[in-house]
Design an enzyme around this catalytic site. Structure first.
Site, mmCIF file in Angstrom:
data_model
loop_
_atom_site.group_PDB
_atom_site.id
_atom_site.type_symbol
_atom_site.label_atom_id
_atom_site.label_comp_id
_atom_site.label_asym_id
_atom_site.label_seq_id
_atom_site.Cartn_x
_atom_site.Cartn_y
_atom_site.Cartn_z
ATOM 1 N N LYS A 1 0.870 -1.176 -0.061
ATOM 2 C CA LYS A 1 0.153 0.039 -0.052
ATOM 3 C C LYS A 1 0.933 1.252 0.105
ATOM 4 O O LYS A 1 0.541 2.184 -0.481
ATOM 5 C CB LYS A 1 -1.012 -0.044 1.265
ATOM 6 C CG LYS A 1 -2.030 -1.041 0.949
ATOM 7 C CD LYS A 1 -2.874 -1.237 2.263
ATOM 8 C CE LYS A 1 -3.789 -2.571 2.108
ATOM 9 N NZ LYS A 1 -4.760 -2.932 3.316
ATOM 10 N N GLN B 1 -4.433 -1.644 9.645
ATOM 11 C CA GLN B 1 -4.230 -2.771 8.933
ATOM 12 C C GLN B 1 -5.044 -3.893 10.040
ATOM 13 O O GLN B 1 -4.568 -3.881 11.118
ATOM 14 C CB GLN B 1 -2.775 -3.230 8.535
ATOM 15 C CG GLN B 1 -2.522 -4.438 7.813
ATOM 16 C CD GLN B 1 -3.287 -4.537 6.529
ATOM 17 O OE1 GLN B 1 -3.485 -3.214 5.855
ATOM 18 N NE2 GLN B 1 -3.638 -5.608 6.095
ATOM 19 N N ASP C 1 -11.116 2.906 4.034
ATOM 20 C CA ASP C 1 -11.143 1.202 4.106
ATOM 21 C C ASP C 1 -12.599 0.929 3.876
ATOM 22 O O ASP C 1 -13.102 -0.033 3.554
ATOM 23 C CB ASP C 1 -10.682 0.727 5.190
ATOM 24 C CG ASP C 1 -9.433 -0.316 4.863
ATOM 25 O OD1 ASP C 1 -9.309 -0.654 3.666
ATOM 26 O OD2 ASP C 1 -8.697 -0.395 5.942
HETATM 27 N N1 GUN Z 1 -6.878 -6.737 6.605
HETATM 28 C C1 GUN Z 1 -6.998 -7.802 5.156
HETATM 29 N N2 GUN Z 1 -7.528 -6.911 4.378
HETATM 30 C C2 GUN Z 1 -7.654 -5.770 4.669
HETATM 31 C C3 GUN Z 1 -7.993 -4.581 4.316
HETATM 32 O O1 GUN Z 1 -8.720 -4.483 3.210
HETATM 33 N N3 GUN Z 1 -8.070 -3.419 5.117
HETATM 34 C C4 GUN Z 1 -7.210 -3.345 6.286
HETATM 35 N N4 GUN Z 1 -7.270 -2.376 6.885
HETATM 36 N N5 GUN Z 1 -6.830 -4.534 6.707
HETATM 37 C C5 GUN Z 1 -7.159 -5.617 5.945
#
Ligand code: GUN
Length: 282
Positions: free
Chosen positions: A53, A97, A120
């Site tokens: 990311k 995350q 998100d």
């Molecule tokens: N953990 C697994 N997929 C995601 C996601 O799309 N966003 C976040 N913040 N954590 C995750």
């Protein structure tokens, strides 16, 4: 039948290029889109996701602020950080995350994020807005899948769409988004009886099951479009999805590979949400 592999990596790159242009325009107005990326603990998969990311941010010109916190961070400390980031006018998006270490209530942390910065799309307000068709951030994997279908000229309207999986992050928002596009939607899950009979009706099948190579050609209709959300490391170290790609390929009219299908689109949509947030808070 000619088979079309849906190249998520290529489409994600197109989106990222478009976002790069938008960021240049924002910077001309002295706005630097900024994403706060919060990682707690040392989950190895999470580290890889976060690093991907941040790389995408660098490419597009989004500033990323990294908060790498130790495993023993308390819920209170994390909630304080959310408040601080909510207050900061130079922060446009907050990404925590998941999963968080044991002892931290994920829901509480997600609910502490200002919905205006919830890139998100996990905040209950964002989820509620989606369900009644109001504006708000949408979870990136399902919104990435809609974008992938649209940019591949695959019509959703009027199609039989079957989603296998009912998670809050993928299955449920996926169903709502396909419905918004006028598809006819069925959501299947672990208690569904005769799963094959249902999935075989699908013109568009979204597999978000969490089991490697679960969907084989017996589960699909000739000419279906198959979207594979799964990602698993096999014993031979290669990645695979929830769909047995080699088994299905001759029967489909479109299919996403793993890797290089849905994954890159998730990141592209996260970047899109950050840029949109910077534009709207500007
Ligand atoms: N953990 C697994 N997929 C995601 C996601 O799309 N966003 C976040 N913040 N954590 C995750």
């Amino acid at each position: 039948m000619e088979t079309k592999i849906i190249d998520g990596k290529k489409i994600a790159n197109e989106i990222k290029k478009e976002l790069k242009e938008k960021v240049i325009k924002l910077k001309e107005k002295n706005i630097i889109p900024t994403l706060a990326v919060v990682l707690v603990g040392k989950d190895e998969a999470s580290k890889v996701y976060v690093s991907n990311k941040k790389k995408a941010c660098d490419y597009i010109g989004i500033r990323s602020l990294s908060y790498e916190l130790p495993e023993d961070t308390t819920e209170e400390q994390l909630l304080d950080l959310m408040n601080e980031l909510n207050e900061r006018e130079d922060v446009h998006g907050i990404l925590v995350q998941l999963p968080l270490p044991n002892g931290i209530n994920e829901e509480k942390v997600i609910q502490a994020i200002d919905p205006k910065k919830d890139v998100d799309g996990f905040h209950p307000q964002s989820v509620g807005a989606l369900s009644i068709g109001h504006k708000g951030f949408v979870s990136c994997t399902p919104s990435g899948i809609i974008e992938l279908l649209k940019r591949s000229n695959i019509t959703i309207e009027g199609k039989e769409c079957v989603v296998v999986g009912r998670s809050n992050i993928v299955g449920k928002p996926m169903a709502l988004l396909l419905l918004r596009e006028n598809g006819t939607i069925t959501v299947c899950h672990s208690r569904t009886k005769d799963l094959k009979e249902v999935t075989k009706r699908a013109d568009i099948l979204v597999a978000a099951i969490g089991k490697p190579k679960f969907i084989t050609k017996e589960y699909i209709k000739e000419g279906a479009v198959i979207i594979d959300v799964g990602i698993h490391r096999q014993e031979n170290k290669k990645l695979c999805g929830d769909v047995d790609f080699d088994d299905c390929i001759d029967k489909v009219s479109g299919i996403t590979p793993v890797p290089g299908g849905v994954g890159p689109m998730t990141i592209a949509m996260l970047m899109n949400n950050c840029v949109e947030s910077a534009e709207s808070l500007a």
